[in-house]
Design a protein around this motif. Sequence first.
Motif, PDB file in Angstrom:
ATOM      1  N   GLU A  36       0.933  -1.182  -0.113  1.00 16.04           N
ATOM      2  CA  GLU A  36       0.000   0.054   0.100  1.00 16.04           C
ATOM      3  C   GLU A  36       0.916   1.350  -0.031  1.00 16.04           C
ATOM      4  N   GLY A  37       0.626   2.092  -1.053  1.00 16.84           N
ATOM      5  CA  GLY A  37       1.280   3.296  -1.213  1.00 16.84           C
ATOM      6  C   GLY A  37       0.698   4.437  -0.668  1.00 16.84           C
ATOM      7  N   HIS A  38       1.291   5.322   0.068  1.00 21.76           N
ATOM      8  CA  HIS A  38       0.586   6.495   0.729  1.00 21.76           C
ATOM      9  C   HIS A  38       1.371   7.893   0.625  1.00 21.76           C
ATOM     10  N   THR A  39       0.559   9.116   0.793  1.00 17.64           N
ATOM     11  CA  THR A  39       1.316  10.157   0.470  1.00 17.64           C
ATOM     12  C   THR A  39       1.050  11.151   1.786  1.00 17.64           C
ATOM     13  N   ASP A  40       1.506  12.484   1.860  1.00 13.03           N
ATOM     14  CA  ASP A  40       1.324  13.125   2.844  1.00 13.03           C
ATOM     15  C   ASP A  40       0.075  14.090   2.107  1.00 13.03           C
ATOM     16  N   VAL A  41      -0.551  15.155   2.750  1.00 10.52           N
ATOM     17  CA  VAL A  41      -1.463  16.009   2.406  1.00 10.52           C
ATOM     18  C   VAL A  41      -1.128  16.949   1.526  1.00 10.52           C
ATOM     19  N   THR A  42       0.152  17.276   1.301  1.00  8.35           N
ATOM     20  CA  THR A  42       0.633  18.426   0.418  1.00  8.35           C
ATOM     21  C   THR A  42       0.517  18.014  -0.995  1.00  8.35           C
ATOM     22  N   GLY A  43       0.228  18.871  -1.826  1.00  7.10           N
ATOM     23  CA  GLY A  43       0.128  18.534  -3.430  1.00  7.10           C
ATOM     24  C   GLY A  43      -1.239  18.508  -3.617  1.00  7.10           C
ATOM     25  N   ARG A  44      -1.417  18.241  -4.984  1.00  7.48           N
ATOM     26  CA  ARG A  44      -3.070  18.223  -5.425  1.00  7.48           C
ATOM     27  C   ARG A  44      -3.577  16.824  -5.048  1.00  7.48           C
TER      28      ARG A  44
ATOM     29  N   LYS B  55       6.405  18.898   9.026  1.00  7.37           N
ATOM     30  CA  LYS B  55       7.167  18.318   8.273  1.00  7.37           C
ATOM     31  C   LYS B  55       7.426  16.690   8.864  1.00  7.37           C
ATOM     32  N   ALA B  56       7.494  16.802  10.238  1.00  5.94           N
ATOM     33  CA  ALA B  56       7.756  15.201  10.734  1.00  5.94           C
ATOM     34  C   ALA B  56       6.408  14.315  10.524  1.00  5.94           C
ATOM     35  N   ALA B  57       5.365  14.929  10.667  1.00  4.37           N
ATOM     36  CA  ALA B  57       4.314  14.047  10.413  1.00  4.37           C
ATOM     37  C   ALA B  57       4.200  13.697   8.738  1.00  4.37           C
ATOM     38  N   TRP B  58       4.330  14.625   7.824  1.00  2.00           N
ATOM     39  CA  TRP B  58       4.448  14.326   6.444  1.00  2.00           C
ATOM     40  C   TRP B  58       5.341  13.411   6.019  1.00  2.00           C
ATOM     41  N   ASP B  59       6.679  13.448   6.583  1.00  2.00           N
ATOM     42  CA  ASP B  59       7.547  12.628   6.284  1.00  2.00           C
ATOM     43  C   ASP B  59       7.142  11.031   6.904  1.00  2.00           C
ATOM     44  N   THR B  60       6.592  10.851   7.811  1.00  2.00           N
ATOM     45  CA  THR B  60       6.117   9.708   8.400  1.00  2.00           C
ATOM     46  C   THR B  60       4.915   9.243   7.351  1.00  2.00           C
ATOM     47  N   ASN B  61       4.257   9.869   6.994  1.00  2.00           N
ATOM     48  CA  ASN B  61       2.868   9.607   6.386  1.00  2.00           C
ATOM     49  C   ASN B  61       3.135   9.076   4.809  1.00  2.00           C
ATOM     50  N   ARG B  62       4.476   9.674   4.259  1.00  2.00           N
ATOM     51  CA  ARG B  62       4.961   9.061   3.008  1.00  2.00           C
ATOM     52  C   ARG B  62       5.502   8.000   3.135  1.00  2.00           C
ATOM     53  N   ARG B  63       4.845   6.924   2.994  1.00  2.00           N
ATOM     54  CA  ARG B  63       5.295   5.545   3.305  1.00  2.00           C
ATOM     55  C   ARG B  63       4.658   4.406   2.638  1.00  2.00           C
TER      56      ARG B  63
END
Length: 299
Positions: free
Chosen positions: A186-194, A249-257
């Motif tokens: 399963e691929g995930h992204t953070d909330v940034t971007g479209r 940033k720390a949360a975004w790094d974790t969510n890109r997983r």
Amino acid sequence: MAFIEETGFGSDGHGEEDENYFISMTDMMVGILFIFIIMLMVFALNFKQQTDVSEDRFERLEEARRQAEIVADRLDILKEQVQVELQQLDKSEQVRSAMLQDIRARLVAQGLDVQIDLANGVLRLTEDAVRFEPSNADLDVTAADNVRKISLVLREVLPMYAACATSVNACGGISTATSVETVFIEGHTDVTGRDDSNWQLSTQRAVNTYRVMTEAQPLLRELINRAGREIISVSGYSSTRPVKDESNKAAWDTNRRIDLRFVMEVDDSERLKEVLALTDQMEGQLFELRSAIDAADVP
């Protein structure tokens, strides 16, 4: 003779009156007896009709009771089957937990930081193991090397939990009733971007991870479930399933997983629990039906 004339019934009219009196009394008694007989016949007829109704009602109540007992017996059988399935599900969850703990232990031994969610059957590859740069689906050198280590561990462990494989002696001795149905990458992204771009980005991250895994360990594509389909699959969730909800940033790094979700062949516990609850409700209805039948029964 004179005596007869003086005392005869016909000389003064008293004898005829007395005779008429007795005849009238007899007629009245016969009439009363006749009326009594008619009343007795009517009573007997009504009693017979009431008895027939009671017998018919009794037969219907008996048939309803028999049907209720049949349904109750079938419900008992169904409950036994559901209980067996739930026991199998409990066993399946235990097997999956053991498998995830085994995989994690092997990866930790190789220096990889991974987390496991036993309740949901998820092996989470943290940013220390597989990291993605923002708006990028490519695996860097370190991430690709870690994915190869992960694929090697999966190659060692998964055959023991697979229903079968296309290659000879690829499967272990685990019961097919508790085998792995699918392992979703399963691929995930953070909330940034479209958002529309993030869906494609998350899926591409999963696809790239899948490619590195299967190129490093081709046997992973030979592992199939009971339906004859490959176990390894991919999915993308954009930013809809974050590990951390914070906007930093720390949360975004974790969510890109990348998560690996292990689904067992018998993952239908919620449905079976609903069925079991339904049978309990039906048992209550049957109890009420039996009580109503007993209350309406003829002594």
